[in-house]
Design a protein around this motif. Structure first.
Motif, short mmCIF file in Angstrom:
data_model
loop_
_atom_site.label_atom_id
_atom_site.label_comp_id
_atom_site.label_asym_id
_atom_site.label_seq_id
_atom_site.Cartn_x
_atom_site.Cartn_y
_atom_site.Cartn_z
N ARG A 18 -8.93 6.14 -4.98
CA ARG A 18 -7.73 6.96 -5.16
C ARG A 18 -6.74 6.75 -4.04
O ARG A 18 -7.12 6.60 -2.88
CB ARG A 18 -8.14 8.42 -5.14
CG ARG A 18 -8.02 9.07 -6.43
CD ARG A 18 -8.24 10.55 -6.28
NE ARG A 18 -7.97 11.11 -7.58
CZ ARG A 18 -8.44 12.25 -7.99
NH1 ARG A 18 -9.19 12.96 -7.21
NH2 ARG A 18 -8.14 12.68 -9.17
N TYR A 19 -5.45 6.78 -4.37
CA TYR A 19 -4.41 6.64 -3.37
C TYR A 19 -4.15 7.99 -2.71
O TYR A 19 -4.11 9.01 -3.39
CB TYR A 19 -3.12 6.13 -4.01
CG TYR A 19 -1.98 6.07 -3.04
CD1 TYR A 19 -1.92 5.07 -2.07
CD2 TYR A 19 -0.99 7.02 -3.06
CE1 TYR A 19 -0.88 5.02 -1.18
CE2 TYR A 19 0.05 6.97 -2.17
CZ TYR A 19 0.11 5.97 -1.23
OH TYR A 19 1.13 5.93 -0.33
N SER A 20 -3.96 7.99 -1.41
CA SER A 20 -3.67 9.21 -0.68
C SER A 20 -2.62 8.92 0.38
O SER A 20 -2.66 7.90 1.06
CB SER A 20 -4.95 9.73 0.00
OG SER A 20 -4.62 10.79 0.86
#
Length: 55
Positions: A34-36
């Motif tokens: 996931r991108y954060s």
């Protein structure tokens, strides 16, 4: 229960089971992480990428 698509390391078959239906081998999750915006390790990944590409 979340269903995640997985790929066998040895025979390259996609499945949603825990073990490969063909060879009972180990499976890897196909999706990227996931991108954060609060990426703690992004700096280190960029340094590693820069070192491997030899800019």
């Amino acid at each position: 229960m979340k269903m995640k698509l997985r790929k066998c390391k040895t025979c390259d078959i996609y499945t949603i089971k825990d073990k490969c239906p063909n060879c009972e081998g180990e499976l890897n999750v196909v999706y990227p992480p996931r991108y954060s915006l609060e990426d703690r390790y992004g700096r280190y990944r960029r340094i590693l990428l820069r070192d491997t590409l030899d800019f």
